[in-house]
Design a protein around this motif. Sequence first.
Motif, PDB file in Angstrom:
ATOM      1  N   TRP A 151      -5.710  -2.161  -7.183  1.00 35.01           N
ATOM      2  CA  TRP A 151      -5.909  -1.596  -5.920  1.00 35.01           C
ATOM      3  C   TRP A 151      -7.119  -0.311  -6.014  1.00 35.01           C
ATOM      4  O   TRP A 151      -7.419   0.022  -7.137  1.00 35.01           O
ATOM      5  CB  TRP A 151      -4.555  -0.562  -5.622  1.00 35.01           C
ATOM      6  CG  TRP A 151      -4.135   0.468  -6.473  1.00 35.01           C
ATOM      7  CD1 TRP A 151      -4.442   1.699  -6.225  1.00 35.01           C
ATOM      8  CD2 TRP A 151      -3.110   0.515  -7.293  1.00 35.01           C
ATOM      9  NE1 TRP A 151      -3.863   2.467  -7.317  1.00 35.01           N
ATOM     10  CE2 TRP A 151      -2.969   1.606  -8.128  1.00 35.01           C
ATOM     11  CE3 TRP A 151      -2.205  -0.896  -7.985  1.00 35.01           C
ATOM     12  CZ2 TRP A 151      -1.932   2.003  -9.133  1.00 35.01           C
ATOM     13  CZ3 TRP A 151      -1.621  -0.415  -8.928  1.00 35.01           C
ATOM     14  CH2 TRP A 151      -1.370   0.871  -9.371  1.00 35.01           C
TER      15      TRP A 151
ATOM     16  N   SER B  99      -0.616   5.628   2.347  1.00 33.88           N
ATOM     17  CA  SER B  99      -0.741   4.327   2.522  1.00 33.88           C
ATOM     18  C   SER B  99      -2.183   3.599   2.998  1.00 33.88           C
ATOM     19  O   SER B  99      -2.870   2.741   2.694  1.00 33.88           O
ATOM     20  CB  SER B  99       0.379   3.339   3.084  1.00 33.88           C
ATOM     21  OG  SER B  99       0.487   3.780   4.441  1.00 33.88           O
TER      22      SER B  99
ATOM     23  N   ILE C 183      -5.114   3.490   0.386  1.00 34.14           N
ATOM     24  CA  ILE C 183      -5.051   2.563  -0.667  1.00 34.14           C
ATOM     25  C   ILE C 183      -5.640   1.069   0.125  1.00 34.14           C
ATOM     26  O   ILE C 183      -5.174   0.910   1.053  1.00 34.14           O
ATOM     27  CB  ILE C 183      -3.749   2.388  -1.074  1.00 34.14           C
ATOM     28  CG1 ILE C 183      -3.051   3.551  -1.222  1.00 34.14           C
ATOM     29  CG2 ILE C 183      -3.493   1.229  -2.189  1.00 34.14           C
ATOM     30  CD1 ILE C 183      -3.369   4.133  -2.517  1.00 34.14           C
TER      31      ILE C 183
ATOM     32  N   ARG D  56       1.066  -1.372  -0.044  1.00 36.74           N
ATOM     33  CA  ARG D  56      -0.191  -0.078   0.046  1.00 36.74           C
ATOM     34  C   ARG D  56       0.867   1.171  -0.072  1.00 36.74           C
ATOM     35  O   ARG D  56       0.453   2.292  -0.547  1.00 36.74           O
ATOM     36  CB  ARG D  56      -1.080   0.085   1.219  1.00 36.74           C
ATOM     37  CG  ARG D  56      -2.035  -1.109   1.072  1.00 36.74           C
ATOM     38  CD  ARG D  56      -2.608  -1.543   2.480  1.00 36.74           C
ATOM     39  NE  ARG D  56      -3.404  -0.414   2.995  1.00 36.74           N
ATOM     40  CZ  ARG D  56      -3.841  -0.309   4.062  1.00 36.74           C
ATOM     41  NH1 ARG D  56      -3.469  -1.060   5.162  1.00 36.74           N
ATOM     42  NH2 ARG D  56      -4.904   0.571   4.527  1.00 36.74           N
TER      43      ARG D  56
END
Lengths: 395, 395
Positions: free
Chosen positions: B246, B91, B94, B75
């Motif tokens: 993602w 991060s 994500i 991430r």
Amino acid sequence: MSMKFSKRSDHVKASDVRELLKVTQNPEIISFAGGFPAPELFPIEEMKIVCNTVLEEQGDKALQYSSTEGFLALRKTISSIMNNLGVSAFSEDIVITSGSQQCLDLTGKIFLDEGDIVICESPTYLAAISAFQCYLPRFVEVEMDDQGMKMDKLEAALKENSQAKFIYTIPDFQNPTGRTLSLERRKRIVELANEYDMFIIEDNPYGAIRFEGNNLPPIKHFDTEGRVIYVSTFSKTLTPGLRLGWVCANPEVLRKLVIFKQGADLNTNSFAQLKAVKYMELFDLEGHVSKIKEVYRKRKYAMLEAMDKHMPEYAKYTNPEGGLFIWVELPDYINAREVLAKSIENKVAFVPGGSFYPNGGHENTMRLNFSNMPEERIEEGIKRLAEVLKVLGRD
Amino acid sequence: MSMKFSKRSDHVKASDVRELLKVTQNPEIISFAGGFPAPELFPIEEMKIVCNTVLEEQGDKALQYSSTEGFLALRKTISSIMNNLGVSAFSEDIVITSGSQQCLDLTGKIFLDEGDIVICESPTYLAAISAFQCYLPRFVEVEMDDQGMKMDKLEAALKENSQAKFIYTIPDFQNPTGRTLSLERRKRIVELANEYDMFIIEDNPYGAIRFEGNNLPPIKHFDTEGRVIYVSTFSKTLTPGLRLGWVCANPEVLRKLVIFKQGADLNTNSFAQLKAVKYMELFDLEGHVSKIKEVYRKRKYAMLEAMDKHMPEYAKYTNPEGGLFIWVELPDYINAREVLAKSIENKVAFVPGGSFYPNGGHENTMRLNFSNMPEERIEEGIKRLAEVLKVLGRD
């Protein structure tokens, strides 16, 4: 900004337990919470050889998209696994999924409209509840005893809910109770499904992990009309990190499932599929599973012995013949969520059993996992847990 | 036996095209059908090193279950990718999914109740239609030109459908048309979303594969209110076999998404996640993507030149600055499904464009993929396709 979420989004909530259990990543905590296999048994050296061989021989296939149904080689291998279990199946009767969890989501998608009825064991697998809940069904829970779901109670539920879509059951070493459906009841549940025109989802991730007693054929072995949708996985036998599950079912169900799987993730990880095939070609999966069973058996007894020694008299627990879990019932006045909060202070964790009842209640129960901790930590963890119970209980 | 399928099961049908295209597995057929990357560019030798290193250093993590959100290391790496694109992200912004396809299914689950409206490009990505269709929405299609979705038409659609749940768009080298949304329109679509209180799903699998023209910032770069749900994948840059996608979105959307992902597949393949991280640590992903772009650019021109040379005058086609696809429009009286049936006899395949219109029609269109065939086969395939068109057309 208005969030405009769907009805199911409002309905399905994050689990408070999940938040509590985030602390189990702290290595100081002895965790009986997850359903994790023992990582020290993972065939890491073998996997190195497997990865190299697959990349050497079929690198372009391993790294490309693949068919939604899964690689034929893997479906073929799985059909032999099924045949060895006493289920006659060809490779076309198998579809590969991204973990058996994906099967649960997809069967929910195939069958469930809002308000439809799912008949399940009471209690049942937490993440099956989550998977089905997305489709806004009602759950009808059927009481269990040490032989699994009670067939008279199931029949009553079927009579009362003849429009139910399917019976969901985990016959072997059930999650969360560790209980196993008896041979007689396996035959009976198929008879009932035939009589009441019902599908059965047989979720069997643990069947291969029997460390005591005699093997029993899957429910699907007794299936005469194609009503049993058999779901399993390599997570407990090979490794969970591959996310490889499968479903063995009648062609019409598989056809629907493949259509929905395409929309859900196109295909299951190609490389993982080829790794599983190659592992079984080069190494002895059964031999590997024997090692797992031996370790889990010891851990189960370590846990049971520690419980016999340290737990208050009032705690009742199961003695499973396989799988990963022991189930504990406490007196009604003890709430296992409170036990968990205090246990975490005492550096031990488990999953409160109430989470496994789709319609709530039963907060006096706990699920303990024994596969993921070495014996000495199991004893220490049970001691810590017992201390908490002694403070909360009136024993 | 009554099948008792859900309403969505009756609604979502197997594609007849999918059946036709099964023949493309025959190596004699020159296939412009799939959206497959060129397998000869897969970094197979590098992957061997990556697999070995991951298993050596973190074998127990690679083969175990992991968190539903994905590994923090991956991430984090993706948040830098996002920052490099001009999207400020940490991060925590994500979540890793099993291919970007899973994001589409999950966003459908989060937002769509039966009868809800999805606004999309006309035409749009076939498997996005499949993913959303499970939740029984209505699709409102917005006309495109060479600059992507027309903003006046979009505004009209928003005015008329103010209760719509989201706008779904593929801004870069759109699948199926190859068209790219202009800079001005990227700003404008965010203004419209703000004005009409709308989410945007920005599906961007191809953005990194620009082989001509100037990079454009993603729509999410202009997002001031957290309305853009940005979806991407490693399938076109690294390899599809990993099934790694993602989503970058606001925390409330991600929270819902994670709850549903847990029910859908627990977590994305752990080993694949760690492989992606290790690959980017040990090797130069950007350098690898440069090689891919160079090859795809040549293949696109091979296809365009062959089309200029062989195709009947009446065929109109796009000239994309990146991605994998060229879009062809034929005169109204030609049905591309018939063209396909005849083409397969002539050993060349493509996807009829009608499949990309959720409300049907436009049967005079075709999607051609140029990434998956070497230049000489592209020329040969176009020649064969042109022969079929010449027979069917009145040119």
